[in-house]
Design a protein around this motif. Sequence first.
Motif, PDB file in Angstrom:
ATOM      1  N   LYS A 175       0.833  -1.204   0.000  1.00 62.32           N
ATOM      2  CA  LYS A 175       0.000   0.000   0.000  1.00 62.32           C
ATOM      3  C   LYS A 175       0.872   1.260   0.000  1.00 62.32           C
ATOM      4  N   GLU A 176       1.923   1.261   0.818  1.00 65.17           N
ATOM      5  CA  GLU A 176       2.842   2.402   0.873  1.00 65.17           C
ATOM      6  C   GLU A 176       3.499   2.627  -0.483  1.00 65.17           C
ATOM      7  N   ARG A 177       3.932   1.530  -1.108  1.00 68.42           N
ATOM      8  CA  ARG A 177       4.601   1.646  -2.407  1.00 68.42           C
ATOM      9  C   ARG A 177       3.641   2.125  -3.486  1.00 68.42           C
ATOM     10  N   ALA A 178       2.384   1.694  -3.412  1.00 62.10           N
ATOM     11  CA  ALA A 178       1.379   2.140  -4.382  1.00 62.10           C
ATOM     12  C   ALA A 178       1.127   3.643  -4.238  1.00 62.10           C
ATOM     13  N   VAL A 179       1.077   4.106  -2.981  1.00 58.54           N
ATOM     14  CA  VAL A 179       0.868   5.540  -2.728  1.00 58.54           C
ATOM     15  C   VAL A 179       2.058   6.340  -3.253  1.00 58.54           C
ATOM     16  N   GLU A 180       3.269   5.831  -3.021  1.00 60.02           N
ATOM     17  CA  GLU A 180       4.473   6.501  -3.524  1.00 60.02           C
ATOM     18  C   GLU A 180       4.450   6.596  -5.044  1.00 60.02           C
ATOM     19  N   ASP A 181       4.016   5.521  -5.688  1.00 62.47           N
ATOM     20  CA  ASP A 181       3.955   5.494  -7.155  1.00 62.47           C
ATOM     21  C   ASP A 181       2.937   6.519  -7.672  1.00 62.47           C
ATOM     22  N   ILE A 182       1.762   6.554  -7.022  1.00 64.40           N
ATOM     23  CA  ILE A 182       0.729   7.512  -7.422  1.00 64.40           C
ATOM     24  C   ILE A 182       1.221   8.947  -7.225  1.00 64.40           C
ATOM     25  N   ASN A 183       1.857   9.204  -6.070  1.00 64.24           N
ATOM     26  CA  ASN A 183       2.354  10.554  -5.784  1.00 64.24           C
ATOM     27  C   ASN A 183       3.418  10.986  -6.795  1.00 64.24           C
ATOM     28  N   HIS A 184       4.235  10.016  -7.233  1.00 57.24           N
ATOM     29  CA  HIS A 184       5.249  10.336  -8.246  1.00 57.24           C
ATOM     30  C   HIS A 184       4.575  10.718  -9.567  1.00 57.24           C
ATOM     31  N   LYS A 185       3.552   9.965  -9.940  1.00 60.33           N
ATOM     32  CA  LYS A 185       2.835  10.269 -11.185  1.00 60.33           C
ATOM     33  C   LYS A 185       2.157  11.644 -11.105  1.00 60.33           C
ATOM     34  N   ILE A 186       1.601  11.937  -9.932  1.00 61.04           N
ATOM     35  CA  ILE A 186       0.954  13.241  -9.745  1.00 61.04           C
ATOM     36  C   ILE A 186       1.977  14.371  -9.877  1.00 61.04           C
ATOM     37  N   SER A 187       3.160  14.137  -9.310  1.00 60.97           N
ATOM     38  CA  SER A 187       4.198  15.181  -9.359  1.00 60.97           C
ATOM     39  C   SER A 187       4.658  15.458 -10.785  1.00 60.97           C
ATOM     40  N   MET A 188       4.425  14.516 -11.701  1.00 56.92           N
ATOM     41  CA  MET A 188       4.837  14.693 -13.095  1.00 56.92           C
ATOM     42  C   MET A 188       3.798  15.465 -13.914  1.00 56.92           C
ATOM     43  N   LEU A 189       2.609  15.675 -13.337  1.00 53.85           N
ATOM     44  CA  LEU A 189       1.580  16.433 -14.054  1.00 53.85           C
ATOM     45  C   LEU A 189       1.938  17.927 -14.082  1.00 53.85           C
ATOM     46  N   VAL A 190       1.724  18.536 -15.228  1.00 51.10           N
ATOM     47  CA  VAL A 190       2.031  19.959 -15.380  1.00 51.10           C
ATOM     48  C   VAL A 190       0.731  20.762 -15.330  1.00 51.10           C
ATOM     49  N   PRO A 191       0.607  21.687 -14.351  1.00 51.42           N
ATOM     50  CA  PRO A 191      -0.596  22.542 -14.314  1.00 51.42           C
ATOM     51  C   PRO A 191      -0.785  23.254 -15.654  1.00 51.42           C
ATOM     52  N   GLY A 192      -2.026  23.262 -16.121  1.00 49.22           N
ATOM     53  CA  GLY A 192      -2.328  23.850 -17.429  1.00 49.22           C
ATOM     54  C   GLY A 192      -2.505  22.806 -18.507  1.00 49.22           C
ATOM     55  N   SER A 193      -2.076  21.564 -18.216  1.00 47.90           N
ATOM     56  CA  SER A 193      -2.227  20.481 -19.191  1.00 47.90           C
ATOM     57  C   SER A 193      -3.699  20.129 -19.395  1.00 47.90           C
ATOM     58  N   ILE A 194      -4.032  19.751 -20.614  1.00 46.95           N
ATOM     59  CA  ILE A 194      -5.394  19.297 -20.926  1.00 46.95           C
ATOM     60  C   ILE A 194      -5.370  17.779 -21.052  1.00 46.95           C
ATOM     61  N   LEU A 195      -6.241  17.111 -20.300  1.00 48.98           N
ATOM     62  CA  LEU A 195      -6.306  15.652 -20.309  1.00 48.98           C
ATOM     63  C   LEU A 195      -7.718  15.186 -20.614  1.00 48.98           C
ATOM     64  N   GLU A 196      -7.790  13.933 -21.065  1.00 51.53           N
ATOM     65  CA  GLU A 196      -9.101  13.310 -21.261  1.00 51.53           C
ATOM     66  C   GLU A 196      -9.350  12.337 -20.119  1.00 51.53           C
ATOM     67  N   GLY A 197     -10.583  12.335 -19.632  1.00 52.72           N
ATOM     68  CA  GLY A 197     -10.917  11.437 -18.538  1.00 52.72           C
ATOM     69  C   GLY A 197     -12.360  10.998 -18.588  1.00 52.72           C
ATOM     70  N   VAL A 198     -12.737  10.187 -17.594  1.00 51.31           N
ATOM     71  CA  VAL A 198     -14.104   9.664 -17.514  1.00 51.31           C
ATOM     72  C   VAL A 198     -14.661   9.978 -16.129  1.00 51.31           C
ATOM     73  N   VAL A 199     -15.875  10.500 -16.083  1.00 50.20           N
ATOM     74  CA  VAL A 199     -16.517  10.798 -14.802  1.00 50.20           C
ATOM     75  C   VAL A 199     -16.773   9.483 -14.060  1.00 50.20           C
ATOM     76  N   GLU A 200     -16.163   9.334 -12.865  1.00 53.62           N
ATOM     77  CA  GLU A 200     -16.312   8.079 -12.133  1.00 53.62           C
ATOM     78  C   GLU A 200     -17.298   8.172 -10.969  1.00 53.62           C
ATOM     79  N   SER A 201     -17.501   9.383 -10.452  1.00 54.80           N
ATOM     80  CA  SER A 201     -18.501   9.541  -9.391  1.00 54.80           C
ATOM     81  C   SER A 201     -18.889  11.001  -9.259  1.00 54.80           C
ATOM     82  N   LEU A 202     -20.126  11.204  -8.772  1.00 51.48           N
ATOM     83  CA  LEU A 202     -20.642  12.558  -8.580  1.00 51.48           C
ATOM     84  C   LEU A 202     -20.943  12.781  -7.097  1.00 51.48           C
ATOM     85  N   MET A 203     -20.483  13.922  -6.600  1.00 51.56           N
ATOM     86  CA  MET A 203     -20.725  14.304  -5.216  1.00 51.56           C
ATOM     87  C   MET A 203     -21.419  15.673  -5.208  1.00 51.56           C
TER      88      MET A 203
END
Length: 297
Positions: A175-203
């Motif tokens: 679980k710790e390693r998965a969180v580290e991997d996700i955080n690394h991927k997040i850190s590689m995102l550049v603010p201002g980038s346009i991405l395609e995604g799918v709505v997974e839940s509504l709050m």
Amino acid sequence: MEDYAKELEASFRSIKEGDIITGTVIAVNEEEAVLDLQYYAQGIIKAEDMSGDPGFNILEDVKVGDEIEATVVKTDDGEGNIKLSKKEAVQVLAWDILKGYMAENKNIQVKISEIVKAGAVAFVEGIRGFIPASQLSLTYVEDLEPWLGRELEVRVITVDEEKNKLVLSAKVIEKERAVEDINHKISMLVPGSILEGVVESLMPYGAFVSLPDGLSGLVHISQISQKRIKKPSEVLTVGDKVKVKVLNTNDNKISLSIKAVEENSEADEMEAHQAAEYSSKEEATTSLGDLFKNLKF
């Protein structure tokens, strides 16, 4: 002189039953290990007194030169040797070691020696440890049999000497390693980038959008549409494909905007339209100039 000093030290040394002493292995056979205790008598540990681990093999796991801590069972086994038990010493010392492992969050390599109801068994420091099925992996484990004999990296999560209870977990490490991997991927995102995604839940406060690489971000209700809405479901449905703009990744959380993409698109369309108009005027002006250039006054 050195030998004499050792003999002199040994003459003043007192060994009694119940003591935990350290010796160096000087011989090993199928039945026992012989230890040099720097004493007049040698120490003997029978194979059955070495370990409680059913996978233990004295010829494979004990080598000449190894230092072993063991409890004095008898000061004379009838043949002038001191009878020792590593198993008993482990019971005394191991629990403190295990508590230290838990306090340090130390990762330990173990081998699963037995499959039992609702989990698996592995030995740590000679103590029998239980790994619940739910703690073997991040994913659900239905069939435990393939895990028998597998080596696993685990962490101590429960130590209770009074109840002789030791619980281990591989899941916490994964679980710790998965969180580290996700955080690394997040850190590689550049603010201002346009991405395609799918709505997974509504709050009530917004929509969570599934992104590439297993990431997920939140589009706050204020960033869903250019028009004012009371709830996300007015304009979005789970499963909708959307384009989103990355606003920021503060605290390893991805903040997104659908509205910003729409605004960008409108701005781009306006720029394209203005450019087209400018281009048309330039062409018209150039054509009129060319026309006057050929006239003679």
